[in-house]
Motif scaffolding. Structure first.
Motif, PDB file in Angstrom:
ATOM      1  N   MET A  64      -4.914   4.187  -7.359  1.00 39.09           N
ATOM      2  CA  MET A  64      -5.287   4.377  -8.756  1.00 39.09           C
ATOM      3  C   MET A  64      -5.158   3.073  -9.537  1.00 39.09           C
ATOM      4  SD  MET A  64      -6.418   7.274  -8.710  1.00 39.09           S
ATOM      5  CE  MET A  64      -6.860   7.538 -10.420  1.00 39.09           C
ATOM      6  N   VAL A  65      -4.208   2.221  -9.126  1.00 36.73           N
ATOM      7  CA  VAL A  65      -4.079   0.910  -9.776  1.00 36.73           C
ATOM      8  C   VAL A  65      -5.349   0.103  -9.523  1.00 36.73           C
ATOM      9  CG1 VAL A  65      -2.809  -1.250  -9.809  1.00 36.73           C
ATOM     10  CG2 VAL A  65      -1.579   0.899  -9.609  1.00 36.73           C
ATOM     11  N   MET A 104     -11.390  -1.408 -15.650  1.00 39.75           N
ATOM     12  CA  MET A 104     -11.215  -2.363 -16.752  1.00 39.75           C
ATOM     13  C   MET A 104     -12.236  -3.492 -16.662  1.00 39.75           C
ATOM     14  SD  MET A 104      -9.312  -1.537 -19.062  1.00 39.75           S
ATOM     15  CE  MET A 104      -9.343  -3.001 -20.080  1.00 39.75           C
ATOM     16  N   PHE A 140       0.843  -1.188   0.000  1.00 33.87           N
ATOM     17  CA  PHE A 140       0.000   0.000   0.000  1.00 33.87           C
ATOM     18  C   PHE A 140       0.880   1.240   0.000  1.00 33.87           C
ATOM     19  CE2 PHE A 140      -3.555  -2.378   2.449  1.00 33.87           C
ATOM     20  CZ  PHE A 140      -3.834  -3.093   1.307  1.00 33.87           C
ATOM     21  N   LYS A 141       1.407   1.609  -1.140  1.00 31.82           N
ATOM     22  CA  LYS A 141       2.175   2.849  -1.187  1.00 31.82           C
ATOM     23  C   LYS A 141       1.611   3.761  -2.270  1.00 31.82           C
ATOM     24  CE  LYS A 141       5.565   1.408  -4.435  1.00 31.82           C
ATOM     25  NZ  LYS A 141       6.837   1.380  -5.008  1.00 31.82           N
ATOM     26  N   ASN A 142       2.236   4.910  -2.405  1.00 30.52           N
ATOM     27  CA  ASN A 142       1.698   5.945  -3.278  1.00 30.52           C
ATOM     28  C   ASN A 142       1.349   5.424  -4.677  1.00 30.52           C
ATOM     29  OD1 ASN A 142       0.824   8.461  -3.725  1.00 30.52           O
ATOM     30  ND2 ASN A 142       2.848   9.384  -4.006  1.00 30.52           N
ATOM     31  N   GLY A 143       0.107   5.635  -5.096  1.00 23.92           N
ATOM     32  CA  GLY A 143      -0.288   5.248  -6.433  1.00 23.92           C
ATOM     33  C   GLY A 143      -1.093   3.960  -6.478  1.00 23.92           C
ATOM     34  N   PHE A 144      -1.133   3.212  -5.376  1.00 23.17           N
ATOM     35  CA  PHE A 144      -1.805   1.913  -5.403  1.00 23.17           C
ATOM     36  C   PHE A 144      -3.313   2.063  -5.572  1.00 23.17           C
ATOM     37  CE2 PHE A 144      -3.190  -2.204  -3.473  1.00 23.17           C
ATOM     38  CZ  PHE A 144      -2.582  -2.996  -4.414  1.00 23.17           C
ATOM     39  N   SER A 187      -8.213   1.542 -11.479  1.00 28.72           N
ATOM     40  CA  SER A 187      -8.213   1.295 -12.924  1.00 28.72           C
ATOM     41  C   SER A 187      -8.466  -0.175 -13.234  1.00 28.72           C
ATOM     42  CB  SER A 187      -6.944   1.818 -13.605  1.00 28.72           C
ATOM     43  OG  SER A 187      -5.832   1.690 -12.791  1.00 28.72           O
ATOM     44  N   VAL A 188      -8.092  -1.076 -12.321  1.00 27.41           N
ATOM     45  CA  VAL A 188      -8.433  -2.495 -12.536  1.00 27.41           C
ATOM     46  C   VAL A 188      -9.956  -2.657 -12.471  1.00 27.41           C
ATOM     47  CG1 VAL A 188      -8.309  -4.799 -11.547  1.00 27.41           C
ATOM     48  CG2 VAL A 188      -6.247  -3.422 -11.726  1.00 27.41           C
TER      49      VAL A 188
END
Lengths: 369, 292
Positions: free
Chosen positions: A327-328, A335, A321-325, A331-332
């Motif tokens: 948004m991943v 999708m 759980f770090k910066n940017g997770f 976006s999954v």
């Protein structure tokens, strides 16, 4: 009570409750609270998403120029509302800029401070919308002759050209070149955003249910058949494009209000993609869906999933759980919706149609007995 | 002229890199009628893999690794994001491509932490400086056009003289009939993505050797420009994409040389719009008429 009456009451009640909730949030929470931020950002996204839906969902014109029109609206708003006294510091590299008036201040002069500056701000938004509409008219002349993916790429290109143009140093006295525009007045509370965006969306809704709206949908479903029925294709396409851009421009102005500073950088194609994906999540062809998806998307990315970025989510600590997770993860999810739930949350249904489904189910149950 | 010379040399080199990306667009569009919005991001990922691989292992292992990783990525994207939508409307396919692009960028942001990754001499020989006609440049600038032409010749041979090439041409001509003739359409489409990603990886290695760093948004612009090159040359046509890419690369660098750097990007899109309005089929494209 007839079904139609029931639906009207149902819609009115839902909207009233939402508005009351928003006012309550404003009254109880300070304006920097995350809930207020989420409502502001989500309403702006909702307006732009609905404007995009009008074009992509209802008229079937796959345009990806939304970010460009938002950019126009945002800059128009900033340029017209920065207080005269602050222009020297904002335009420090351009001798205080070329424009030496501020709409809110002009109106504050003869309408009183609060009313006058609000009128000035609204007028600046309107100018932004009209500029975007004008630009859409000009762009539409060559571009609207193109079909599907060519149209998408051409509008995307126009948005990029606009962005380059606004960062051009020779336009600096107006756009401040590649420097920030700031210090302009904004609405501190969330309710003005909700009311403003709500009114705009209502206008779009009226348009969609009018004869023009039916013509738009006919064009989406079958261009050739629509033309055969006497619908002027070029005229209606242009109209949808201009109207959608007008509201995107206003949305851009509101985005500027929400962000507090304006630069050309956030108005990249990624913004358009984000809004397109929101439209898809909500359901292409559903206004309610677009609004709902905007709120869900902004709520999860700004608030709910924040923990995924800062190391702790649902009480679980994990190094992944770090910066940017967040948004991943988001976006999954997007999708999955794009691939497996192509209808989105609402399909092509609107808020009042929710009653339909329930009553139909009840009828079925009654028939079963 | 002497001042413009470095820009001309650069233009040819950039054109070669765009050409390698543009072929990926043109091949996929030829068969699936899809603008693969994720292609620019595949290009970016290849750059990132190169940065990570070359810093941790010798380049003769790292470079093949970059090629393999990129090819696998292209293959997986097609299988996961495009194959399930084969019978769906074209708009769904395009939305899926945009979704993939969004996912890859967010994933890259997560892995890199949003920090542009510095490129430091990834491939020893080609990043050395040389002087040509009085203009100093990196050797990669000279290698790119040669390598591009070689790869394109090889690709054209593959398409015109092998069985899989013939299948690809058949699929591009008529998707359904090709299927009826016993062509395994999924294998052909996968092959298209594999070739496209392979060329994008080569292009990416050459492109980023000339740049100080790879950021998550680095793929967007070259990707879009390569697409414009593909449209300019006539989408679906390989020679067209290559010629278009060289012209765009040259024009862009000349505009930079004349001092209008802000508009070098805008020029590409202006060209796109002019081409789409005046001659939508591009330089070498075939004319298609819409059936009702």
């Amino acid at each position: 009570m007839t079904m139609k009456k029931k639906k009207t009451i149902f819609t009115a009640v839902v909207l009233a409750v939402l508005l009351a909730a928003c006012v309550a949030v404003d009254l109880t929470l300070p304006s920097y609270h995350i809930a207020v931020t989420v409502i502001k950002k989500a309403t702006v996204y909702a307006l732009v998403a609905v404007s995009m839906n009008l074009l992509n969902g209802f008229t079937g014109l796959f345009s990806l120029g939304q970010a460009g029109f938002m950019l126009l609206g945002a800059y128009a708003y900033g340029v017209l509302t920065i207080p005269v006294a602050k222009r020297a510091s904002v335009y420090q590299y351009f001798d205080g800029g070329a424009i030496q008036f501020s709409l809110p201040e002009i109106f504050a002069g003869f309408l009183g401070d609060t009313v006058g500056s609000t009128v000035g701000m609204l007028l600046a938004l309107l100018v932004g919308g009209l500029l975007a509409a004008l630009m859409a008219y000009l762009i539409g002349l060559p571009v609207l002759r193109l079909k599907s993916d060519y149209l998408a790429i051409a509008t995307l290109g126009f948005a990029e050209i606009l962005r380059a143009f606004f960062q051009w140093n020779a336009l600096g006295p107006i756009t401040n070149g590649s420097n920030l525009l700031k210090s302009y007045p904004t609405f501190a509370h969330a309710t003005p955003y909700v009311i403003l965006a709500g009114l705009m969306i209502a206008v779009i809704l009226l348009l969609i249910t009018s004869t023009y709206g039916r013509a738009f949908r006919a064009i989406r479903d079958d261009e050739v058949a629509a033309e055969a029925m006497g619908i002027n294709l070029a005229r209606h396409k242009r109209m949808a494009f201009i109207i959608s851009s007008f509201f995107a421009g206003i949305g851009g102005g509101m985005m500027a209000m929400y962000m507090g500073t304006i630069a050309a950088a956030p108005f990249k194609s990624t913004l358009t993609y984000e809004i397109l994906l929101i439209v898809v999540i909500g359901g292409i062809g559903s206004i309610t869906g677009s609004v709902l998806a905007s709120f869900l998307y902004i709520f999860s990315s700004e608030w709910l999933l924040r923990g995924l970025d800062s190391g702790k989510f649902l009480g679980i600590n994990s190094p992944i759980f770090k910066n940017g997770f967040r948004m991943v993860v988001l976006s999954v999810i997007i999708m999955c919706i794009v691939l497996f739930f192509r209808k989105g949350i609402m399909g092509d249904k609107e808020l009042p149609d929710l009653l339909d489904r329930r009553s139909r189910k009840r009828k079925k149950e009654a028939a079963g007995k | 002229m002497q001042e413009l010379l470095p820009y001309l040399i650069n233009g040819i080199s950039v054109g070669g890199q765009y050409a390698l990306i543009a072929i990926g667009y043109t091949l996929v569009y030829g068969i699936l009628r899809l603008i693969n919005f994720a292609h620019g991001d595949v290009f970016m990922v290849a750059g990132l893999v190169m940065v990570y691989a070359t810093t941790s292992m010798p380049f003769y292992i790292a470079l093949p690794l970059v090629l393999i990783a990129t090819v696998i990525l292209g293959f997986v994207i097609e299988r996961v994001a495009y194959k399930p939508l084969r019978s769906a409307p074209r708009m769904s396919l395009m939305i899926s491509a945009i979704g993939v692009s969004y996912l890859i960028q967010n994933l890259a942001f997560y892995i890199t932490g949003g920090v542009p990754q510095p490129v430091s001499n990834p491939i020893p020989w080609i990043s050395e400086n040389v002087t040509i006609l009085g203009a100093s440049t990196k050797r990669v600038t000279l290698v790119t056009p040669v390598l591009t032409i070689l790869l394109v010749v090889a690709l054209v041979y593959l398409i015109n003289h092998t069985k899989i090439g013939m299948a690809m041409r058949a699929a591009a001509k008529d998707f359904e009939t090709a299927q009826l003739m016993g062509i395994k359409i999924n294998a052909v489409i996968s092959m298209t993505f594999v070739i496209g990603s392979f060329l994008a990886a080569v292009g990416s290695m050459l492109y980023f050797t000339n740049y100080p760093s790879v950021a998550i948004t680095s793929g967007g612009m070259p990707g879009l420009k390569a697409f414009v090159a593909a449209v300019f040359g006539g989408i679906g046509s390989i020679p067209g994409a290559v010629v278009g890419a060289f012209i765009i690369g040259l024009c862009e660098e000349i505009i930079k040389g004349l001092g209008y750097t802000t508009f070098s990007d805008a020029f590409t899109f202006a060209l796109l719009i002019v081409v789409l309005c005046v001659k939508p089929t591009g330089l070498f494209g075939e004319k298609v008429t819409d059936k009702v």
